[in-house]
Design an enzyme around this catalytic site. Structure first.
Site, short mmCIF file in Angstrom:
data_model
loop_
_atom_site.label_atom_id
_atom_site.label_comp_id
_atom_site.label_asym_id
_atom_site.label_seq_id
_atom_site.Cartn_x
_atom_site.Cartn_y
_atom_site.Cartn_z
N GLY A 157 -11.29 -2.38 -3.57
CA GLY A 157 -10.76 -1.12 -3.04
C GLY A 157 -10.64 -1.15 -1.54
N LEU A 158 -9.43 -1.34 -1.06
CA LEU A 158 -9.14 -1.29 0.37
C LEU A 158 -8.30 -0.06 0.69
CD1 LEU A 158 -8.86 -3.06 3.18
CD2 LEU A 158 -6.57 -3.43 2.31
N GLY A 173 -2.46 2.21 3.48
CA GLY A 173 -2.86 0.89 3.00
C GLY A 173 -2.47 -0.22 3.96
N SER A 174 -1.26 -0.09 4.56
CA SER A 174 -0.79 -1.16 5.45
C SER A 174 -1.71 -1.31 6.65
CB SER A 174 0.63 -0.85 5.95
OG SER A 174 1.50 -0.66 4.87
N ILE A 222 23.75 -7.13 -16.36
CA ILE A 222 24.32 -8.03 -17.37
C ILE A 222 24.06 -7.51 -18.79
CG2 ILE A 222 23.95 -10.33 -18.41
CD1 ILE A 222 23.82 -11.42 -15.50
N GLY A 281 24.25 -1.26 -21.16
CA GLY A 281 23.43 -0.11 -21.60
C GLY A 281 22.09 -0.53 -22.16
N GLU A 340 -0.22 -5.63 -2.19
CA GLU A 340 -0.83 -6.73 -1.40
C GLU A 340 -0.01 -7.00 -0.14
OE1 GLU A 340 -2.92 -9.91 -3.27
OE2 GLU A 340 -3.23 -8.78 -5.12
C1 FAD Z 1 0.24 -0.35 -8.85
C2 FAD Z 1 -0.50 -0.57 -7.55
C3 FAD Z 1 -1.66 -1.35 -7.56
C4 FAD Z 1 -2.39 -1.52 -6.36
N1 FAD Z 1 -3.60 -2.20 -6.40
C5 FAD Z 1 -4.39 -2.19 -5.28
C6 FAD Z 1 -5.72 -2.73 -5.32
O1 FAD Z 1 -6.18 -3.26 -6.34
N2 FAD Z 1 -6.50 -2.63 -4.19
C7 FAD Z 1 -6.03 -2.05 -3.04
O2 FAD Z 1 -6.79 -1.98 -2.08
N3 FAD Z 1 -4.76 -1.55 -2.98
C8 FAD Z 1 -3.94 -1.60 -4.05
N4 FAD Z 1 -2.67 -1.06 -4.01
C9 FAD Z 1 -2.20 -0.48 -2.76
C10 FAD Z 1 -1.10 -1.28 -2.06
O3 FAD Z 1 -1.63 -2.49 -1.56
C11 FAD Z 1 -0.53 -0.36 -0.97
O4 FAD Z 1 0.22 0.63 -1.63
C12 FAD Z 1 0.33 -1.10 0.02
O5 FAD Z 1 -0.45 -1.98 0.80
C13 FAD Z 1 1.05 -0.13 0.97
O6 FAD Z 1 0.20 0.82 1.50
P1 FAD Z 1 0.59 2.38 1.40
O7 FAD Z 1 0.99 2.67 0.01
O8 FAD Z 1 -0.51 3.17 1.98
O9 FAD Z 1 1.87 2.52 2.30
P2 FAD Z 1 1.87 2.81 3.88
O10 FAD Z 1 0.95 1.88 4.57
O11 FAD Z 1 1.68 4.27 4.09
O12 FAD Z 1 3.36 2.42 4.26
C14 FAD Z 1 4.47 3.28 3.97
C15 FAD Z 1 5.75 2.57 4.44
O13 FAD Z 1 5.70 2.37 5.86
C16 FAD Z 1 5.90 1.01 6.16
N5 FAD Z 1 5.14 0.67 7.37
C17 FAD Z 1 3.83 0.90 7.60
N6 FAD Z 1 3.49 0.45 8.83
C18 FAD Z 1 4.63 -0.07 9.37
C19 FAD Z 1 4.94 -0.69 10.62
N7 FAD Z 1 4.01 -0.87 11.56
N8 FAD Z 1 6.21 -1.10 10.84
C20 FAD Z 1 7.16 -0.93 9.88
N9 FAD Z 1 6.95 -0.36 8.68
C21 FAD Z 1 5.68 0.07 8.43
C22 FAD Z 1 5.40 0.26 4.92
O14 FAD Z 1 5.92 -1.04 4.87
C23 FAD Z 1 5.91 1.18 3.83
O15 FAD Z 1 7.26 0.91 3.58
C24 FAD Z 1 -1.91 -0.93 -5.16
C25 FAD Z 1 -0.72 -0.19 -5.17
C26 FAD Z 1 -0.04 0.02 -6.34
C27 FAD Z 1 1.19 0.89 -6.32
#
Ligand code: FAD
Length: 387
Positions: free
Chosen positions: A125-126, A132-133, A340, A343, A366
Site C-alpha cells: 500500500g503506497l 499516487g504519482s 477488427i 460488434g 505502477e
Molecule cells: C486497479 C488498480 C490497482 C492498483 N494497485 C495498487 C497497489 O497494489 N498498490 C499501490 O500502492 N497502488 C496501486 N494502484 C495505484 C496506482 O499505482 C496509481 O493509481 C497510479 O500510480 C497513479 O496515481 P493516482 O491515481 O493518484 O494519479 P495522480 O498521481 O493523481 O495523477 C493524475 C494524473 O496526473 C498526471 N501527473 C501527475 N503528476 C504529474 C506531473 N508532475 N507531470 C505530468 N503529469 C502528472 C498523472 O500521470 C495522471 O495522468 C492501483 C491502481 C489501480 C487503478
C-alpha cells in the site's frame, strides 16, 4: 553477442504456462470476470505450479528461477487473461519481493513460506486517495509508542489486499522528519489487525476478477519489529521495488498485446464480408501487421530491461521505456482488435472485449505513462528548475 532467443528452461516454462492458460484459464475466466469474482481455484493451481515462487531461491521455498522467468509467465497468462496475471504480479513483486529483499530473517521466516507457494497473498500500500504519482506526499503516519507502531491513514487502490488468503499489507507511512524532510518507512500490517479496515471491492472498468480495495488505519497497532528495512528507507525501497515491477507490468502488457494478435489472426480467417474472409482485405492485414510489430518491439524492450536487471546493471531507464511502450502497445492493440471484431468486439463474451477493458490500467498502474516519461527524462539528465 546479441541474442534474444530463450534458453531451453525458459522456453519450457513459457510453454507450460501457455498450456495452463489455454486449458485451465481461458475456458472459465470470462464467467469470473462477469461476476467480478476472485478466481481462488485458478490462483491455487498457479500456486501448485510454483508460479508464486518463480524468482525466489529454494532456500526460502522458491523455485530457484529469476525475475525473467516470472516475466515470461506473466506474458503467457496475460495473453489469455490479465486479472490472473496481475494477481500473480502483485503477489510476487509487491507482496513477497519487498520482504525477501528488505526483511529481517525473522520476517522472512514468518511470511515467505506461504507467500512463495501462493498459499497466501501479500499486498503493498503506497497510493493514497490524495495521490499516487507523488509518492513522497504520503499522509499516512506511523508513530512509535514503546515497542509498537501506531498507524493512521488511508490507502487507495491496493491490489490483493482483501482476498480470503491475504495475510499482510506492507504500507508506507511517515515516521518522522530529518533535515526538514519527511521520513517514510515501510511497515508490515498483518490482515485482521484491530484498527485496520479493508473496504469492499471497487467496481472497476477492467481487471474485474482481481481484488482491489481501499484500506484505512485508525490507531492500528503493530509490533515495532514489523518495520521493513531501516526506518526512513521505505520510500527508496518502494522506488526500487517499482523499477522491477515495471519490467513485470511490461511483460504483462506484451501478453495482452499478443493476445489481441492471436484472437485477430484466428477471427479474420473465419469472418466473411462482401464475399471474402475479412483477413483477405489489406486494410485488415495491415492493422494486424502493425499490432504484431508493436508487440515485437515491446517484447524486446522488456527483454532488454530484464537482462540488464539480471546482470546487476542500471536498468531504471530501460524499465521505464519498456513499461511506457508496452502499455501503449497493449492499448493500441486492444483498440484495433476490437475494431477488427466489429460488434462482437463490444461483447463481453469475446476475449477482445475483456482485453479492451483491461488495457487502460496498464498506462496508469505502477507509475503512469507521464511518470515513465519523467523517469526517462531525469535519467537523461534533464532536471526541473525546482529540484
Ligand atoms: C486497479 C488498480 C490497482 C492498483 N494497485 C495498487 C497497489 O497494489 N498498490 C499501490 O500502492 N497502488 C496501486 N494502484 C495505484 C496506482 O499505482 C496509481 O493509481 C497510479 O500510480 C497513479 O496515481 P493516482 O491515481 O493518484 O494519479 P495522480 O498521481 O493523481 O495523477 C493524475 C494524473 O496526473 C498526471 N501527473 C501527475 N503528476 C504529474 C506531473 N508532475 N507531470 C505530468 N503529469 C502528472 C498523472 O500521470 C495522471 O495522468 C492501483 C491502481 C489501480 C487503478
Amino acid at each position: 553477442m546479441i541474442d534474444f532467443r530463450l534458453e531451453e528452461e525458459h522456453e519450457a516454462l513459457r510453454k507450460t504456462v501457455q498450456e495452463f492458460a489455454r486449458e485451465e484459464i481461458a475456458p472459465v475466466i470470462g464467467d469470473y470476470y462477469e461476476r467480478c469474482e476472485f478466481p481462488y481455484e485458478i490462483v491455487a493451481k498457479m500456486g501448485q505450479m510454483g508460479l508464486f515462487g518463480l524468482p525466489f531461491p529454494e532456500s526460502v521455498g522458491g523455485m530457484g528461477g529469476d525475475y525473467f522467468t516470472l516475466c515470461l509467465a506473466l506474458e503467457e497468462l496475460a495473453r489469455v487473461d490479465s486479472s490472473v496475471a496481475i494477481t500473480l504480479e502483485a503477489g510476487v513483486s509487491l507482496g513477497a519481493m519487498p520482504i525477501y529483499r528488505f526483511g529481517t530473517p525473522a520476517q522472512q521466516q514468518e511470511w515467505l513460506p506461504s507467500l512463495v507457494t501462493g498459499a497466501a497473498l501479500g499486498a503493498f500500500g503506497l497510493t493514497e486517495p490524495g495521490g499516487g504519482s507523488d509518492a513522497g506526499a504520503t499522509r499516512t503516519t506511523a508513530r512509535r509508542d514503546g515497542d509498537t507502531w501506531v498507524i493512521n491513514g488511508t490507502k487507495a487502490f491496493i491490489t490483493n489486499s482483501g482476498t480470503d488468503i491475504t495475510r499482510l499489507v506492507t504500507v508506507t507511512a511517515v515516521t518522522g522528519e530529518r533535515d526538514g524532510r519527511k521520513q517514510i518507512s515501510a511497515i508490515i500490517v498483518p490482515s485482521g489487525t484491530p484498527g485496520f479496515t479493508v473496504s469492499k471491492k471497487y467496481s472497476k472498468v477492467g481487471w474485474s476478477a482481481s481484488d482491489t480495495r481501499e484500506l484505512s488505519f485508525a490507531d492500528c497497532v503493530v509490533p515495532a519489529s514489523n518495520l521493513l528495512g531501516d526506518e526512513g528507507r521505505g520510500y527508496a525501497q518502494f522506488l526500487s521495488t517499482l523499477d522491477e515491477g515495471r519490467v513485470a507490468i511490461s511483460a504483462l502488457s506484451v501478453g495482452l498485446a499478443q493476445g489481441c494478435v492471436d484472437e485477430c489472426v484466428r477471427y479474420v480467417g473465419e469472418r466473411e464480408a462482401f464475399g471474402h474472409k475479412i483477413g483477405e482485405y489489406q486494410a485488415i492485414q495491415f492493422k494486424i501487421a502493425d499490432m504484431e510489430a508493436r508487440t515485437h518491439v515491446a517484447r524486446l524492450a522488456y527483454y532488454d530491461a530484464a537482462s540488464r536487471m539480471l546482470r546487476n546493471q542500471p536498468f531504471k531507464r530501460q524499465a521505464a521505456i519498456a513499461k511506457l511502450i508496452s502499455s501503449e502497445a497493449a492499448m493500441d492493440n486492444a483498440r484495433d482488435a476490437t475494431q477488427i471484431f466489429g460488434g462482437y468486439g463490444f461483447m463481453n463474451e469475446f476475449p477482445v472485449g475483456r482485453f479492451y477493458r483491461d488495457a487502460k490500467i496498464l498506462e496508469i498502474g505502477e507509475g503512469t505513462s507521464e511518470v515513465q516519461r519523467m523517469l526517462i527524462a531525469r535519467d537523461l539528465g534533464l532536471s526541473r528548475p525546482w529540484q
